[in-house]
Write a protein that holds these residues in place. Structure first.
Motif, PDB file in Angstrom:
ATOM      1  N   ASP A 156       0.836  -1.193   0.000  1.00  0.00           N
ATOM      2  CA  ASP A 156       0.000   0.000   0.000  1.00  0.00           C
ATOM      3  C   ASP A 156       0.875   1.248   0.000  1.00  0.00           C
ATOM      4  O   ASP A 156       1.910   1.289   0.662  1.00  0.00           O
ATOM      5  CB  ASP A 156      -0.882   0.000   1.251  1.00  0.00           C
ATOM      6  CG  ASP A 156      -2.357   0.009   0.910  1.00  0.00           C
ATOM      7  OD1 ASP A 156      -2.690  -0.274  -0.251  1.00  0.00           O
ATOM      8  OD2 ASP A 156      -3.162   0.289   1.806  1.00  0.00           O
ATOM      9  N   SER A 179      -0.890   8.330  -1.133  1.00  0.00           N
ATOM     10  CA  SER A 179      -2.267   8.032  -1.531  1.00  0.00           C
ATOM     11  C   SER A 179      -3.033   9.303  -1.852  1.00  0.00           C
ATOM     12  O   SER A 179      -3.772   9.372  -2.849  1.00  0.00           O
ATOM     13  CB  SER A 179      -2.992   7.265  -0.417  1.00  0.00           C
ATOM     14  OG  SER A 179      -2.443   5.973  -0.249  1.00  0.00           O
ATOM     15  N   ARG A 182     -12.501   2.653   0.511  1.00  0.00           N
ATOM     16  CA  ARG A 182     -11.439   2.486   1.527  1.00  0.00           C
ATOM     17  C   ARG A 182     -11.950   1.762   2.768  1.00  0.00           C
ATOM     18  O   ARG A 182     -11.166   1.186   3.525  1.00  0.00           O
ATOM     19  CB  ARG A 182     -10.896   3.863   1.902  1.00  0.00           C
ATOM     20  CG  ARG A 182      -9.648   3.831   2.762  1.00  0.00           C
ATOM     21  CD  ARG A 182      -8.459   3.292   1.988  1.00  0.00           C
ATOM     22  NE  ARG A 182      -7.286   3.191   2.850  1.00  0.00           N
ATOM     23  CZ  ARG A 182      -7.001   2.155   3.621  1.00  0.00           C
ATOM     24  NH1 ARG A 182      -7.819   1.103   3.656  1.00  0.00           N
ATOM     25  NH2 ARG A 182      -5.920   2.149   4.369  1.00  0.00           N
ATOM     26  N   ARG A 196      -7.925  -1.950   0.615  1.00  0.00           N
ATOM     27  CA  ARG A 196      -6.691  -1.226   0.881  1.00  0.00           C
ATOM     28  C   ARG A 196      -6.660   0.063   0.080  1.00  0.00           C
ATOM     29  O   ARG A 196      -7.410   0.243  -0.878  1.00  0.00           O
ATOM     30  CB  ARG A 196      -5.488  -2.102   0.511  1.00  0.00           C
ATOM     31  CG  ARG A 196      -5.295  -3.308   1.413  1.00  0.00           C
ATOM     32  CD  ARG A 196      -4.304  -4.275   0.812  1.00  0.00           C
ATOM     33  NE  ARG A 196      -4.789  -4.820  -0.458  1.00  0.00           N
ATOM     34  CZ  ARG A 196      -4.090  -5.670  -1.207  1.00  0.00           C
ATOM     35  NH1 ARG A 196      -2.882  -6.047  -0.831  1.00  0.00           N
ATOM     36  NH2 ARG A 196      -4.604  -6.137  -2.326  1.00  0.00           N
ATOM     37  N   SER A 197      -5.759   0.945   0.458  1.00  0.00           N
ATOM     38  CA  SER A 197      -5.695   2.257  -0.176  1.00  0.00           C
ATOM     39  C   SER A 197      -5.476   2.148  -1.681  1.00  0.00           C
ATOM     40  O   SER A 197      -6.141   2.827  -2.473  1.00  0.00           O
ATOM     41  CB  SER A 197      -4.576   3.092   0.453  1.00  0.00           C
ATOM     42  OG  SER A 197      -4.491   4.351  -0.161  1.00  0.00           O
ATOM     43  N   ARG A 198      -4.571   1.292  -2.119  1.00  0.00           N
ATOM     44  CA  ARG A 198      -4.276   1.201  -3.555  1.00  0.00           C
ATOM     45  C   ARG A 198      -5.456   0.648  -4.326  1.00  0.00           C
ATOM     46  O   ARG A 198      -5.693   1.010  -5.483  1.00  0.00           O
ATOM     47  CB  ARG A 198      -3.023   0.360  -3.799  1.00  0.00           C
ATOM     48  CG  ARG A 198      -3.155  -1.108  -3.474  1.00  0.00           C
ATOM     49  CD  ARG A 198      -1.855  -1.849  -3.774  1.00  0.00           C
ATOM     50  NE  ARG A 198      -1.994  -3.278  -3.557  1.00  0.00           N
ATOM     51  CZ  ARG A 198      -2.497  -4.126  -4.453  1.00  0.00           C
ATOM     52  NH1 ARG A 198      -2.925  -3.669  -5.613  1.00  0.00           N
ATOM     53  NH2 ARG A 198      -2.586  -5.406  -4.196  1.00  0.00           N
ATOM     54  N   ASP A 199      -6.234  -0.245  -3.709  1.00  0.00           N
ATOM     55  CA  ASP A 199      -7.409  -0.785  -4.375  1.00  0.00           C
ATOM     56  C   ASP A 199      -8.524   0.261  -4.440  1.00  0.00           C
ATOM     57  O   ASP A 199      -9.260   0.338  -5.428  1.00  0.00           O
ATOM     58  CB  ASP A 199      -7.895  -2.041  -3.662  1.00  0.00           C
ATOM     59  CG  ASP A 199      -6.815  -3.121  -3.602  1.00  0.00           C
ATOM     60  OD1 ASP A 199      -6.123  -3.301  -4.621  1.00  0.00           O
ATOM     61  OD2 ASP A 199      -6.670  -3.758  -2.552  1.00  0.00           O
TER      62      ASP A 199
END
Length: 489
Positions: free
Chosen positions: A4, A10, A103, A107-110
């Motif tokens: 992440d 982010s 969120r 996860r943040s990236r997803d």
């Protein structure tokens, strides 16, 4: 697995994605207005502010959007970009809102992947440049759903207040947002009746209070409009011209056309294998996050049940809540597939989120150029083409639903109602213009051919029997192309 990003990184990525969304939604925002947008401007540009809440003029009154359009038209005039700017701003704001909602379960990236998919979504760009209340409904609905899930976790008064305010604004944007609220209540009730949902019971008082507050606010907004709104909805959405039977081939053909808008029907075939693989990831996510998934999906189910119970025909805009939900689930499915494959092939697992983003972004970027090149409904474009070819004494007639385009664009192009421009909603009205135009060429504009055929069959037959088609101007709104006809009298 790809780690992440840090919170600061982010936010930087989210800012960049939101900037891209803003560019895509503001680019060429000044193309021709279509019937529903024109109706809103003509109905509520003048008069009192209170008229938005007290005077029913058409189903196109989405109160919050009507207020904002009235304000923008008062400040800048009825320029296309001005009346569409509120919808565009809500569309831009929906991108970080989707990140916020995603969120909660990802996860943040997803969650960034979900936001990026919405940012480049053809359909969301389309509605962000549509002066209606739908992007407001999506923005406040997504925000309200996130507040609902957060409030369930923490059960604090502030969370329930934020939830009630967001959902009240969603319903003020478009009344059908009540189905989002109803979906939340259905998910809560189902979960509270099961053993895993027992921990939700302490939040019941806050949830009920929030639903009551949002409902009371909605009644205050729609109290004067609701009786006529219900009557006109029944007449409009039960008629053949007002939508499609969900059991008809025509409905599914229209759905496929909408899903593949911009890049042709063949794209749907290309997406089938991709969707089949994604379904594996979706089922894995659904099994792990059943309540979160139910909160997102049940509004669509409630909408369908209501429409069927009322005997209403379906139109795609009734299910616009599916747009943010689909992209969140796409990101969730990619994440679940990555987890499933991580132990077998780390390289393939790491590639899944990137391939998902690139694949859908490529489809969107293939479709968007055609969208930008084609107006939603070419009212101004077709009228300018006619005026460049007609003799100064030749009448221009707008038939049936083409009347709104003439009313809005006719005066600015030098046409005068009753002198050089006319309206015809039936055969006698068109015949009257023809009798007064002996020895001249009559220019006729039609649009929404299906609505003309079903709503005014005599007029449709008369036009096809007596007029020659000169040119058809394509549109991005389904069936909103404008056809120019002529007849020598």
């Amino acid at each position: 697995m790809i780690p992440d990003p840090t919170p600061r990184r982010s936010l930087a990525w989210l800012a960049a994605i939101t900037a891209l969304a803003a560019f895509l939604r503001l680019y060429r925002i000044g193309s021709d207005l279509w019937l529903d947008e024109i109706s809103t401007v003509l109905d509520y540009r003048g008069g009192l502010w209170l008229d938005v809440f007290t005077v029913f003029k058409s189903l196109n009154n989405h109160p919050l959007n009507s207020l904002l359009v009235k304000a923008m038209a008062g400040l800048f005039g009825p320029a296309e970009w001005a009346v569409r700017l509120p919808a565009a701003i809500f569309g831009i704001a929906a991108v970080p809102a989707v990140y916020f909602l995603a969120r909660i379960a990802l996860r943040s990236r997803d969650a960034l992947l979900a936001a990026s998919l919405l940012a480049v979504s053809y359909h969301h760009v389309f509605f962000s440049q549509n002066s209606r209340g739908y992007t407001g409904m999506i923005f406040f609905g997504v925000l309200g759903t996130a507040f609902f899930l957060r409030a369930l976790e923490r059960n604090r008064p502030r969370g329930w207040v934020l939830y009630a305010v967001a959902m009240g604004l969603a319903i003020a944007s478009v009344l059908q947002a009540v189905f989002i609220l109803a979906g939340h209540a259905a998910a809560f009730g189902a979960a509270a009746l099961t053993r895993p949902g027992a921990r939700l019971r302490p939040s019941a008082a806050g949830a009920v209070a929030a639903w009551a507050a949002a409902g009371a606010a909605s009644l205050a907004v729609y109290a004067k409009l609701l009786p006529k709104l219900q009557a006109f909805s029944g007449a409009a959405f039960r008629s053949a011209a007002g939508g499609f039977s969900p059991f008809s081939a025509e409905f599914w053909a229209e759905t496929a056309r909408g899903l593949t808008a911009g890049f042709g029907g063949k794209a749907l075939i290309l997406l089938i294998p991709f969707a089949a693989v994604g379904a594996i990831g979706f089922l894995a996510f659904l099994r792990r996050d059943i309540f979160y998934s139910a909160v997102l999906l049940l509004p669509l189910f409630v909408t369908a049940v209501y429409l069927l119970a009322r005997g209403y025909h379906f139109t795609p805009r009734f299910f616009l809540w599916a747009v943010p939900v689909a992209w969140i689930f796409t990101a969730a499915s990619a994440a679940a597939l990555e987890e499933m494959l991580a132990s077998r092939s780390a390289a393939i697992a790491r590639a899944i989120p990137m391939l998902t983003a690139l694949g859908f972004a490529a489809l969107s970027f293939v479709s968007l150029p055609a969208y930008y090149a084609t107006p939603k409904q070419p009212n101004r474009t077709s009228l300018e083409w006619v005026l460049s070819r007609r003799a100064s004494d030749e009448p221009v007639v707008a038939a049936h639903m083409a009347r709104w385009g003439m009313r809005f664009y006719g005066p600015s192009t030098g046409l005068t109602s009753g002198e050089s421009s006319f309206e015809a909603d039936d055969v006698p009205e068109l015949a009257a213009v023809e009798r007064a135009s002996a020895g001249k060429k009559v220019w006729l504009l039609t649009t929404f051919s299906r609505g003309l055929r079903l709503g005014r069959p005599d007029l449709d037959r008369y036009v096809h029997d007596h007029y020659r088609e000169e040119r058809r101007f394509p549109a991005t709104v389904g069936d909103a192309s404008v056809t120019v006809w002529t007849r020598e009298i």
